[in-house]
Design an enzyme around this catalytic site. Structure first.
Site, short mmCIF file in Angstrom:
data_model
loop_
_atom_site.label_atom_id
_atom_site.label_comp_id
_atom_site.label_asym_id
_atom_site.label_seq_id
_atom_site.Cartn_x
_atom_site.Cartn_y
_atom_site.Cartn_z
N LYS A 66 0.01 6.61 -18.43
CA LYS A 66 0.61 5.32 -18.82
C LYS A 66 -0.43 4.29 -19.26
O LYS A 66 -0.17 3.48 -20.15
CB LYS A 66 1.46 4.75 -17.68
CG LYS A 66 2.73 5.56 -17.42
CD LYS A 66 3.60 4.91 -16.36
CE LYS A 66 4.74 5.83 -15.96
NZ LYS A 66 5.65 5.20 -14.99
N ALA A 154 -7.43 -6.96 -0.51
CA ALA A 154 -8.12 -7.43 -1.72
C ALA A 154 -7.39 -6.97 -2.99
O ALA A 154 -7.38 -7.67 -4.00
CB ALA A 154 -9.56 -6.93 -1.74
N ARG A 155 -6.75 -5.81 -2.92
CA ARG A 155 -6.05 -5.31 -4.10
C ARG A 155 -4.79 -6.14 -4.38
O ARG A 155 -4.46 -6.41 -5.54
CB ARG A 155 -5.66 -3.85 -3.85
CG ARG A 155 -5.68 -3.02 -5.08
CD ARG A 155 -5.48 -1.56 -4.78
NE ARG A 155 -5.07 -0.89 -6.00
CZ ARG A 155 -4.43 0.27 -6.02
NH1 ARG A 155 -4.14 0.90 -4.90
NH2 ARG A 155 -4.11 0.82 -7.16
P1 ATR Z 1 1.09 3.66 -8.08
O1 ATR Z 1 0.62 3.64 -9.50
O2 ATR Z 1 2.23 4.60 -7.80
O3 ATR Z 1 1.39 2.28 -7.57
P2 ATR Z 1 -1.48 3.69 -6.81
O4 ATR Z 1 -2.01 2.76 -7.83
O5 ATR Z 1 -2.28 4.87 -6.38
O6 ATR Z 1 -0.09 4.29 -7.23
O7 ATR Z 1 -1.10 2.82 -5.52
C1 ATR Z 1 -0.62 3.39 -4.35
C2 ATR Z 1 -0.21 2.27 -3.40
O8 ATR Z 1 0.30 2.86 -2.20
C3 ATR Z 1 -1.35 1.36 -2.98
O9 ATR Z 1 -0.84 0.06 -2.75
C4 ATR Z 1 -1.82 2.01 -1.66
O10 ATR Z 1 -2.49 1.13 -0.79
P3 ATR Z 1 -4.09 0.88 -0.98
O11 ATR Z 1 -4.22 -0.02 -2.17
O12 ATR Z 1 -4.52 0.25 0.28
O13 ATR Z 1 -4.68 2.25 -1.19
C5 ATR Z 1 -0.47 2.38 -1.08
N1 ATR Z 1 -0.51 3.45 -0.08
C6 ATR Z 1 -0.69 4.76 -0.28
N2 ATR Z 1 -0.61 5.45 0.89
C7 ATR Z 1 -0.36 4.52 1.85
C8 ATR Z 1 -0.16 4.57 3.26
N3 ATR Z 1 -0.20 5.74 3.92
N4 ATR Z 1 0.07 3.44 3.93
C9 ATR Z 1 0.13 2.26 3.26
N5 ATR Z 1 -0.05 2.13 1.93
C10 ATR Z 1 -0.29 3.24 1.23
#
Ligand code: ATR
Length: 262
Positions: A66, A154-155
């Site tokens: 994307k 932070a994200r």
């Molecule tokens: P997408 O494009 O589907 O949003 P991504 O950019 O990889 O995928 O983002 C995944 C999101 O899920 C992020 O917000 C991630 O949190 P972090 O930024 O801290 O990594 C979150 N995420 C994934 N696994 C998680 C978990 N077990 N508990 C909480 N948040 C999770």
């Protein structure tokens, strides 16, 4: 010859887009053929160019392309510029156009459930690409306050500093997952936690009227907790149908009714 469409991704076998677009075509009487294209990880651009050189009309783009699709487009809709990701491609006046229909798909799925978005206060858990794509359409549909909660605070803060200017009429706030609390109309799980089978804990002092899980077809601890509180819930199949309907209407000028397909 029927109009040619395709969805491109890697992997691609799991995509339900061909089945959805053929169902819309049947309902609206449009003669089309919609196929799946597996692009090599380093072969997205050439695959897209080939498709349009062969008189393809429109393409959907899925993981992991994307952002590449966004970079390739010569013309972008406002919501695609804000999402920095494109899931819908077409050619117009010799130029590759791109849109992102994911967020509007979510909005329409929520509206089809009759969950009110006007002046709503929403909690979105997660701050990845999925969250980035839905903020602007949710605000345009009436959301007044959106809290973005993320494991990595932070994200969430970065996402807000990128997006607040695009939605001045709404208030965006960031928090960590350990600070989840307060009263919300709607909570949306936009993390990939359900896809990896991880548990998201919703504390007792977090209150909400509705819960939406963007993933579908997977066990979701998020939805289980919401259901155990007696809150109306939905998983993300409606969003998938909604984004497909929006792409279909861009390409074909006819908009199928979401409620006919969920
Ligand atoms: P997408 O494009 O589907 O949003 P991504 O950019 O990889 O995928 O983002 C995944 C999101 O899920 C992020 O917000 C991630 O949190 P972090 O930024 O801290 O990594 C979150 N995420 C994934 N696994 C998680 C978990 N077990 N508990 C909480 N948040 C999770």
């Amino acid at each position: 010859m029927s109009k040619q469409f395709a969805v491109i991704g890697n992997p691609i076998e799991q995509s339900r887009s061909p089945e959805l677009h053929h169902a819309f075509a049947e309902k609206t009487g449009i003669d089309l053929n919609y196929t799946q294209r597996l692009a090599p990880l380093d072969g997205f651009e050439s695959s897209v160019k080939q498709f349009f050189a062969d008189n393809g009309i429109g393409m959907n783009v899925t993981v992991p392309f994307k952002e590449q699709a966004f970079a390739l487009c010569e013309q972008l809709t406002e919501r695609a510029k804000i999402a920095k990701a494109v899931n819908t491609l077409w050619m117009q006046n010799g130029m590759l156009h791109g849109d992102n229909t994911d967020g509007q798909g979510l909005v329409e799925a929520i509206q089809a459930l009759d969950w009110n978005l006007i002046k709503s206060k929403i909690l979105i858990i997660g701050a990845g690409g999925a969250t980035r794509g839905v903020i602007y359409p949710l605000v345009k549909a009436g959301a007044k306050e959106i809290v973005i909660a993320n494991r990595t605070l932070a994200r969430a803060e970065q996402l807000i500093s990128d997006l607040q200017h695009a939605v001045p009429e709404a208030q965006l706030k960031a928090c960590g997952l350990d600070q989840l609390q307060g009263d919300f109309d709607l909570v949306i799980n936009a993390t990939s936690a359900s896809l990896s089978g991880d548990v998201l804990a919703l504390p007792d002092n977090l209150h909400f009227k509705y819960a939406y899980e963007m993933a579908y077809g997977k066990p979701s601890s998020f939805l289980d907790q919401a259901k155990s509180r007696g809150v109306p819930t939905s998983e993300g199949f409606g969003m998938l149908v909604g984004q497909a309907i929006e792409a279909f209407s861009i390409w074909n000028g006819v908009k199928p009714n979401l409620k006919d397909f969920i």
